[in-house]
Design an enzyme around this catalytic site. Structure first.
Site, PDB file in Angstrom:
ATOM      1  N   ASP A  11      -9.036  -0.412  -7.378  1.00 24.11           N
ATOM      2  CA  ASP A  11      -9.300   0.284  -6.117  1.00 24.11           C
ATOM      3  C   ASP A  11     -10.813   0.275  -5.855  1.00 24.11           C
ATOM      4  O   ASP A  11     -11.606   0.041  -6.772  1.00 24.11           O
ATOM      5  CB  ASP A  11      -8.771   1.719  -6.228  1.00 24.11           C
ATOM      6  N   ASP A  13     -12.848   2.656  -3.005  1.00 22.82           N
ATOM      7  CA  ASP A  13     -13.447   3.964  -2.704  1.00 22.82           C
ATOM      8  C   ASP A  13     -12.952   5.021  -3.681  1.00 22.82           C
ATOM      9  O   ASP A  13     -11.749   5.260  -3.797  1.00 22.82           O
ATOM     10  CB  ASP A  13     -13.137   4.371  -1.265  1.00 22.82           C
ATOM     11  N   LYS A 183      -0.419   0.051  -0.845  1.00 17.81           N
ATOM     12  CA  LYS A 183      -0.202   0.891  -2.033  1.00 17.81           C
ATOM     13  C   LYS A 183       0.400   2.224  -1.620  1.00 17.81           C
ATOM     14  O   LYS A 183      -0.008   2.779  -0.614  1.00 17.81           O
ATOM     15  CB  LYS A 183      -1.545   1.143  -2.736  1.00 17.81           C
ATOM     16  N   ASP A 208      -8.638   5.871  -8.663  1.00 17.68           N
ATOM     17  CA  ASP A 208      -8.949   7.302  -8.741  1.00 17.68           C
ATOM     18  C   ASP A 208      -7.896   8.177  -8.067  1.00 17.68           C
ATOM     19  O   ASP A 208      -7.950   9.403  -8.183  1.00 17.68           O
ATOM     20  CB  ASP A 208     -10.291   7.579  -8.056  1.00 17.68           C
TER      21      ASP A 208
END
Length: 256
Positions: A11, A13, A183, A208
C-alpha cells in the site's frame, strides 16, 4: 520467524507516506527491496492519479524512485478486468482524468446511451446528471463496475466522500450490485498477481489499513503484514476479528 517472500504487494498512503509526509521506515523498506532485487508492486485504490503521476509524486515529494511498472491502481485493474471479459469496448465513466483518460487510452470508446460497461469511481466534480446517465445506462443493460469500495477518503479537511459513496448511490438508484474491483476484493489482487507472475503463497500484502490492505490478504489467501504507521491504530489490534500474519510498529523491524 518471518517467511521469505518472492514478491511484495504494498500500500502507499499510511505505509510509505502519510499525507504529505514521508514515512522514513517506508522509504527504507522500498530501498531495501530494490537493493535485494525483490519484485514489488504498489497496489492502490486511488483512481484519481495515473501510475505516471504516482511515481512522479514519489520521486518529487518523497525522494523514492521507482519505475512506472511498479504501480498498480484500481484503474488499471478495472481496465484489465474489462478486457478479459471480452464483452465490448463501449464505456461510460464517472471519475477523474486518472481513470477516464486511462480507460480511453486503452481502446475503450465513450458511450452515454448503450455502453457495455458503466464504471464508477471518485469524481470531485460529480453532478446529478452524471449519476442520471450512469443509472439509465445500467438499466439499459450495461455491466456496473465500481472501482473501489472506499466510502470516505482522508484529506486535510477531514474525511470526505470516497468512490464507495458514489457507487452506493448508483447501486441504490438502479437496484443493481456492482462488480467491485479494488482492495480488498479478489479482482485487483488476482490481477496484481498476474502482473507479477507469482502465486498467492509467494507474496505478502503490506499495509496500514486493516479494512482494505489486511482484508485483501485475509479474504484472498495471501499472507499480510499490518504496519501501525497509518490508518489502523495500535489500540485496535487486540479487537481485530482475524489477525494479520504479522503486525509491526515499523517496517524497519521487518527481516527479508
Amino acid at each position: 520467524m518471518e517467511k521469505h517472500y518472492k514478491g511484495y504487494l504494498i500500500d502507499l498512503d499510511g505505509t510509505i507516506y502519510l499525507g504529505k509526509e514521508v514515512i522514513p521506515a517506508g522509504k527504507r523498506f522500498v530501498e531495501k527491496l530494490q537493493e535485494l532485487d525483490l519484485p514489488f508492486l504498489f497496489v492502490t485504490n486511488n483512481t484519481t492519479k495515473t501510475p505516471k503521476a504516482v511515481i512522479d509524486r514519489l520521486a518529487q515529494e518523497f525522494d523514492i524512485h521507482v519505475p512506472v511498472e511498479t504501480v498498480y491502481t484500481a484503474s488499471l485493474a478495472t481496465i484489465d478486468y474489462m478486457k478479459e471479459q471480452g464483452r465490448g469496448n463501449r464505456v461510460y465513466v464517472i471519475g477523474e482524468s486518472g481513470l477516464v483518460d486511462l480507460i480511453l487510452s486503452q481502446g475503450f470508446v465513450w458511450d452515454e446511451k448503450t455502453p457495455d460497461y458503466v464504471v464508477v469511481g471518485l469524481d470531485t466534480e460529480i453532478t446529478y446528471e452524471k449519476f442520471a446517465t450512469a443509472a439509465l445506462c445500467i438499466r439499459n443493460g450495461a455491466v456496473f463496475i465500481g472501482t473501489n469500495p472506499d466510502k470516505s477518503i482522508p484529506t486535510e479537511r477531514g474525511l470526505l466522500p470516497g468512490a464507495g459513496s458514489f457507487i452506493s448511490l448508483v447501486a441504490t438508484a438502479t437496484q443493481t450490485e456492482p462488480i467491485m474491483i479494488g482492495k480488498p476484493n479478489s479482482i485487483i489482487m488476482n490481477e496484481a498477481l498476474h502482473v507479477m507472475g507469482l502465486e498467492k503463497e509467494q507474496v505478502i500484502m503490506v499495509g496500514d489499513n486493516y479494512e482494505t490492505d489486511i482484508q485483501s490478504g485475509l479474504q484472498n489467501g495471501i499472507d499480510s503484514l499490518l504496519v501501525l504507521s497509518g490508518f489502523t491504530p495500535k489500540e485496535a489490534v487486540p479487537d481485530l476479528p482475524a489477525k494479520p500474519t504479522y503486525i509491526l510498529d515499523s517496517l524497519d523491524e521487518w527481516t527479508f
